[in-house]
Design a protein around this motif. Structure first.
Motif, short mmCIF file in Angstrom:
data_model
loop_
_atom_site.label_atom_id
_atom_site.label_comp_id
_atom_site.label_asym_id
_atom_site.label_seq_id
_atom_site.Cartn_x
_atom_site.Cartn_y
_atom_site.Cartn_z
N ASP A 111 1.57 5.60 8.21
CA ASP A 111 0.12 5.63 8.36
C ASP A 111 -0.59 5.47 7.02
O ASP A 111 -1.69 4.92 6.95
CB ASP A 111 -0.32 6.94 9.04
CG ASP A 111 -0.02 6.94 10.54
OD1 ASP A 111 0.42 5.89 11.06
OD2 ASP A 111 -0.23 7.97 11.18
N GLY A 112 0.05 5.93 5.95
CA GLY A 112 -0.55 5.80 4.63
C GLY A 112 -0.76 4.35 4.22
O GLY A 112 -1.74 4.02 3.54
N LYS A 162 7.20 11.90 6.62
CA LYS A 162 7.11 11.40 5.27
C LYS A 162 5.68 11.70 4.80
O LYS A 162 4.75 11.69 5.59
CB LYS A 162 7.36 9.90 5.26
CG LYS A 162 8.76 9.56 5.73
CD LYS A 162 9.10 8.13 5.43
CE LYS A 162 10.47 7.80 6.02
NZ LYS A 162 10.75 6.37 5.91
N SER A 163 5.53 11.96 3.55
CA SER A 163 4.22 12.33 3.04
C SER A 163 3.23 11.25 3.42
O SER A 163 3.54 10.07 3.34
CB SER A 163 4.26 12.46 1.52
OG SER A 163 4.13 11.19 0.94
N PHE A 164 2.05 11.66 3.85
CA PHE A 164 1.10 10.66 4.30
C PHE A 164 0.07 10.32 3.23
O PHE A 164 -0.99 9.82 3.49
CB PHE A 164 0.43 11.04 5.61
CG PHE A 164 -0.30 12.35 5.60
CD1 PHE A 164 0.35 13.52 5.94
CD2 PHE A 164 -1.64 12.41 5.28
CE1 PHE A 164 -0.32 14.72 5.96
CE2 PHE A 164 -2.31 13.61 5.29
CZ PHE A 164 -1.66 14.76 5.62
N LYS A 165 0.40 10.65 2.00
CA LYS A 165 -0.50 10.28 0.90
C LYS A 165 0.24 9.32 0.01
O LYS A 165 0.09 9.31 -1.20
CB LYS A 165 -0.89 11.52 0.09
CG LYS A 165 -1.59 12.58 0.88
CD LYS A 165 -3.08 12.34 1.00
CE LYS A 165 -3.70 13.52 1.76
NZ LYS A 165 -5.13 13.34 1.97
N GLU A 166 1.11 8.54 0.61
CA GLU A 166 2.06 7.78 -0.19
C GLU A 166 1.41 6.81 -1.16
O GLU A 166 2.04 6.38 -2.12
CB GLU A 166 3.04 7.03 0.72
CG GLU A 166 2.36 6.09 1.68
CD GLU A 166 3.31 5.64 2.80
OE1 GLU A 166 3.66 4.48 2.81
OE2 GLU A 166 3.69 6.49 3.63
N TRP A 167 0.16 6.46 -0.90
CA TRP A 167 -0.48 5.46 -1.76
C TRP A 167 -1.38 6.07 -2.82
O TRP A 167 -1.96 5.36 -3.61
CB TRP A 167 -1.31 4.50 -0.90
CG TRP A 167 -0.44 3.58 -0.14
CD1 TRP A 167 0.03 3.77 1.11
CD2 TRP A 167 0.08 2.33 -0.60
NE1 TRP A 167 0.82 2.72 1.48
CE2 TRP A 167 0.85 1.81 0.45
CE3 TRP A 167 -0.04 1.60 -1.78
CZ2 TRP A 167 1.52 0.59 0.34
CZ3 TRP A 167 0.61 0.39 -1.87
CH2 TRP A 167 1.39 -0.11 -0.82
N SER A 168 -1.55 7.35 -2.80
CA SER A 168 -2.54 7.91 -3.73
C SER A 168 -1.94 8.17 -5.11
O SER A 168 -0.75 8.01 -5.32
CB SER A 168 -3.12 9.19 -3.17
OG SER A 168 -2.10 10.12 -2.92
N TYR A 224 -4.21 2.39 3.29
CA TYR A 224 -4.33 1.57 2.10
C TYR A 224 -4.94 0.21 2.44
O TYR A 224 -5.77 -0.32 1.69
CB TYR A 224 -2.95 1.39 1.45
CG TYR A 224 -3.01 0.76 0.09
CD1 TYR A 224 -3.57 1.45 -1.00
CD2 TYR A 224 -2.52 -0.52 -0.14
CE1 TYR A 224 -3.63 0.88 -2.25
CE2 TYR A 224 -2.56 -1.10 -1.39
CZ TYR A 224 -3.12 -0.39 -2.45
OH TYR A 224 -3.18 -0.96 -3.70
N ALA A 225 -4.57 -0.33 3.60
CA ALA A 225 -5.17 -1.60 4.05
C ALA A 225 -6.68 -1.42 4.20
O ALA A 225 -7.46 -2.29 3.80
CB ALA A 225 -4.55 -2.03 5.37
N SER A 226 -7.08 -0.29 4.74
CA SER A 226 -8.52 -0.03 4.88
C SER A 226 -9.19 0.04 3.52
O SER A 226 -10.32 -0.45 3.33
CB SER A 226 -8.74 1.27 5.65
OG SER A 226 -10.09 1.64 5.63
#
Lengths: 365, 365, 365, 365
Positions: free
Chosen positions: A110-111, D359-365, A115-117
């Protein structure tokens, strides 16, 4: 008028799931570029696409251009027709020419969809999200089946759900933090016509939530909440979470908010650790414009964050406006999507309403 | 398509508040006929209307025909023109000829407005509700100002909010309570096409909520919940509350549900004392058709109630369907109605987010 | 044994309210030294005490020695007997010779009483707290009546409630943040006898709560919770609040915990914005030793705070132990104290269970 | 006094788990007599006990005397020494001579243990509860291991936890439902010395909870709550749940109360669907005497129930007193019982704080 209302309802229902035929030329692939597995999958999907149809151009992240695992050079030497059809995207391209892309394939969790958003702040191409693990709220397709999924999508068309995004803008006070000023008076008082009191500084289109909280500050925040041209309430709390229906299963859940089906055109407002017994989450229409600000006499700043990123300090007198965005997020749904899909998500992912079945414990009564 | 979505949103926004010009002939007055004060007010309002315009016909409850306080005979002798214009309504007339009435004036509290909803099970005339005490969620006008309010309404027109009602139908199992049957299988299984398993028995249009609970039963209920053609979950609880946005401040609040602005097109589903830690209220689109039933192997019946009335036993195998009604409830709004109106209601009536202001309790940090 | 249990219960009941005769020599006055009103009140109370009895010595904060409003010099010139009996306290004196003081008079709000708890980290003299505004949870006496209150207290004795404090100690990992280590294994595994893994760093006696949270960190915390020698659970949340009964009306309330009478010998454990649907606050006996730590593989630190102060970083591998302190907080109660006292506090201060009385809203059923 | 408090704490801690040596003569077996499996187990256990030691007398329910599955006659013919040692208990014997029994063996689920509490309204013998399925909150022993468990218990002694029970008494108004009377005035007003206003009618010792609710009544209840000699509050709700710590995982959980370790000497008061936003569960000392009553001007009765049984109507003016019982419930604990035992129970049985690891859902931050 009842009939008209009924008609609108029907229209809205259809709009919740639009069927689109795709005329695919440019495919955008999004995956976390620091994860080796994902780079391999990106490579595999790219090759599959380039091979499948000589009209397809495939865009991958520019950092892959020289990535050893992705091995762009190797890919191009496989087939002379690939040259010119393997392209590299940059954040700038997403911002400036989002219409270039006919579809976004997201690989990850979902992350990655969040990121796409973030990448597509204005128009968003339809996003088809593959999960590498268990399916999530936004990742509706199993990556293992990608050849079938993509073939069907490109041939038969896709069903898209337009997910509400918020447009959030930080408004900076121009009044030099004069603690004798009253934010409520400035925003909705008689003098409020004069718009010189605040200037906009940065707009974010967000898919999950805007949070205004105490940030690193040890004491609670005092936040003034406005709706349209009215002062709603003063929230004494660790913060406030303003969530889309999509975000209802993210931070809104932790703050105690209700779980909300993503098709609902609503705004969820939930206090984070309210220092009162009588705060209850409220559900507002998405036609309302919210503003959440820091009073001039606050002793500390608050912090705004957007989809859990981009934390920005709000000093006394500053506020953030939140309203439905003109740019919703088109999420591709499975063709056989059913009502139960969302209930399945919350049951499976959040273990909603689960309990070990017991033998009845009133056995003696 | 984003633009289309935006257009629909705008349409929906307008629909939330429709301006109507009235061509008043027949005025319906509703008040509790067992309360002496209300009878006096009914008499006063009737006289004022009959006097104001000789085209108005006024309908009062038929039990007032021979009521001493109302004194119909005395009223008719005041002015010969009143004769033929003072009329008496019966429940039957409401049921059969609701189009007769151009407007309903409700005198009392929110309960009186609920009663209007009960009286008019199909088409509902616009309902203008006067409060005798403090304003409520549905009683938006102060009775003391009725001459001004009515004069403006009849001259300038009214603004109407179409409040969502549910249509709820009890479905009786035709299977003689065979405990080896499976309700889930019957309703959504492969054999479910055959609709001979259940027969409808009574339909209710409701404004607040449908509750299915354990009734007088000392043990908890087990309730199967379906949405469209899917089995959502099994609720082990004292009961389940399926509420309209209007009802969100009634029993839904007590059960722990969120407070929901009445313009939202949603269904609120909240368990009543769930015997699990993981039930969280859910918000569904009003385009969904819900069914809540008692499993065939349940040891006890459950009870369905509609707006807190009409408690009906649901035996094992029975269920109730709940969907948006084609007959919404047109509630007359103050002309200067503002966004804040609803927030004011929940703040004033429920003391939402109120707390004694304290001196900061971190004074030493 | 039932009878023994009953006897213990009776003993505990008596202990909840101990009557003490005072032999007053040294009176300690505590007030916020930056607030002009409070300085005046301190001056007034000091003069009253010095005048009342020539055996009394009065200690005020050392910053008042040269404060113009307090005007120590002026006070001493009023009466030669005052000299030698007006004394000035420092934090050091509180820490080293707390037995010096027969009673502490606190002037201010609940925050001042928390400060008293902070000043006296080991033995605490009885604290009699005057409120300058409305009475609070800890400020039980109206300042306006101080002459009567103090005369009675010094003549007739006082009733003291021993409020539970926690002793909290930060334990630093000596393992250089080796992410392959397992905190659970270290603390309760077979090798856990060896106590070289962690070293203590600072102990706090606290009256309200210990919070371990994400601090300035934007992502949620993962916290391992241990009780005695067992691993209880892993909390995925913004943080965790471990509260005394006294603290139940402070941050525990905001986090969603129950309100707990201060006489109960319990520990309240409440997650702060748990990222799960199934966390429910738990109430543990105060005989348990809790440990809350950051896993070695956590990507970020957490922060511990003590009564809302003293925020300290906990790096991966660190933890904090929390147990009942040997040094409770003796809070002086009104002589006519009643059971209802606490209910009054929560009703008045928090508006517990308050609602505008309505006319019944089922008036038509 | 701090030291004394510390001593009391230690005493209380020891009391929470008392080690007792048994001198077993009379063993009481409790199992649901309508369940064939349980009858077989009862038979098996009885035979094992009679065989094991010729000093043991075994009491089974009198309904088994002529039960074919139990086959008492067959048992007696197996071994002549069994005659005279197989006995049959009746409810009357439990009520009148509870001291007869050295130990109660309960076979079944938590409901069976509740039934034991109901049978023994005054002194309760130690209860060792075997679970036939998964272990519960009160059934701590696996039936499959009964020979080992019983041999150790009889040889080495048992550890007993004294669980708090409440004594609840219904008090009937003698005032013939005079609606002009005021219950608050009668119970705590100046005239309240005169105890002729109410008469007791039936006392119950309960292990889980006392509930006062609206029963079969469709409208909410209004309940006056008193503590000692004070009026605490008026609860507008579906009802009120007054729970022991043992009961905190039963109906208290459904009503939203905290989970409470059974060793805590507290009373949990939780409203059931409070019609207010500001009710929060409260935790009171078990030294308080609560009274919950129906106001004289209530339009309907409320109903009191005791451990989910014995529903009794409370008419306007009636009330129920609730206080710690002199007869706690001695629950036998596993010898190696650990602090974590209770946490394990709530985790396993209620899935407390469980969530699918993501899995951590902040993977992009």
């Amino acid at each position: 008028i009842s009939d008209m209302a009924f008609g609108i309802r029907e229209l809205a229902k259809k709009l919740a799931q639009i069927r689109i035929r795709l005329n695919v030329h440019n495919v955008f692939i999004l995956a976390k570029a620091h994860d080796e597995t994902l780079i391999s999958h990106t490579r595999e999907t790219t090759e599959w696409l380039l091979t499948k149809n000589s009209n397809y151009r495939v865009y991958v992240e520019s950092t892959l251009e020289n990535n050893k695992i992705f091995n762009a050079e190797g890919l191009l030497t496989m087939n002379p027709s690939f040259r010119g059809r393997l392209k590299f995207w940059t954040n700038k391209l997403c911002a400036e020419k989002p219409q270039t892309f006919d579809i976004v394939l997201a690989l990850g969790g979902d992350g990655t969809v969040l990121y796409a958003s973030w990448l597509f702040q204005r128009v968003v191409p339809p996003v088809l999200a593959f999960s590498l693990g268990s399916l999530g709220f936004l990742t509706k397709f199993d990556y293992d089946l990608y050849p079938t999924t993509l073939s069907r999508a490109f041939d038969e068309g896709i069903t898209v759900s337009l997910r509400l995004r918020f447009e959030a803008t930080i408004m900076r006070s121009q009044n030099n933090r004069n603690t004798t000023l009253d934010l409520v008076e400035e925003l909705i008082g008689e003098e409020s016509e004069d718009n010189h009191t605040h200037k906009p500084e940065g707009t974010h289109n967000i898919l999950n939530e805007v949070v205004v909280d105490r940030g690193p500050n040890p004491t609670m925040s005092s936040i003034e909440l406005f709706g349209d041209d009215e002062h709603f309430t003063t929230v004494q709390a660790d913060g406030i979470c303003v969530s889309t229906p999509t975000g209802s299963t993210a931070y809104n859940l932790a703050a105690g908010g209700a779980l909300c089906h993503p098709d609902n055109p609503v705004i969820l407002v939930t206090a984070i650790c309210a220092h009162t017994l009588s705060f209850r989450p409220i559900i507002l229409p998405d036609t309302i414009v919210l503003r959440a600000g820091v009073p001039y006499d606050a002793r500390t700043s608050s912090w705004a964050s957007f989809d859990g990123r981009e934390r920005v300090e709000l000093r006394p007198g500053d506020y953030v406006t939140i309203s439905a965005s003109r740019f919703p997020f088109p999420s591709v749904l499975p063709l056989d999507r059913r009502s139960k899909d969302w209930i399945d998500s919350i049951s499976r992912t959040l273990q909603w309403n689960s309990r070990q079945r017991q033998k009845s414990f009133k056995e003696w009564s």
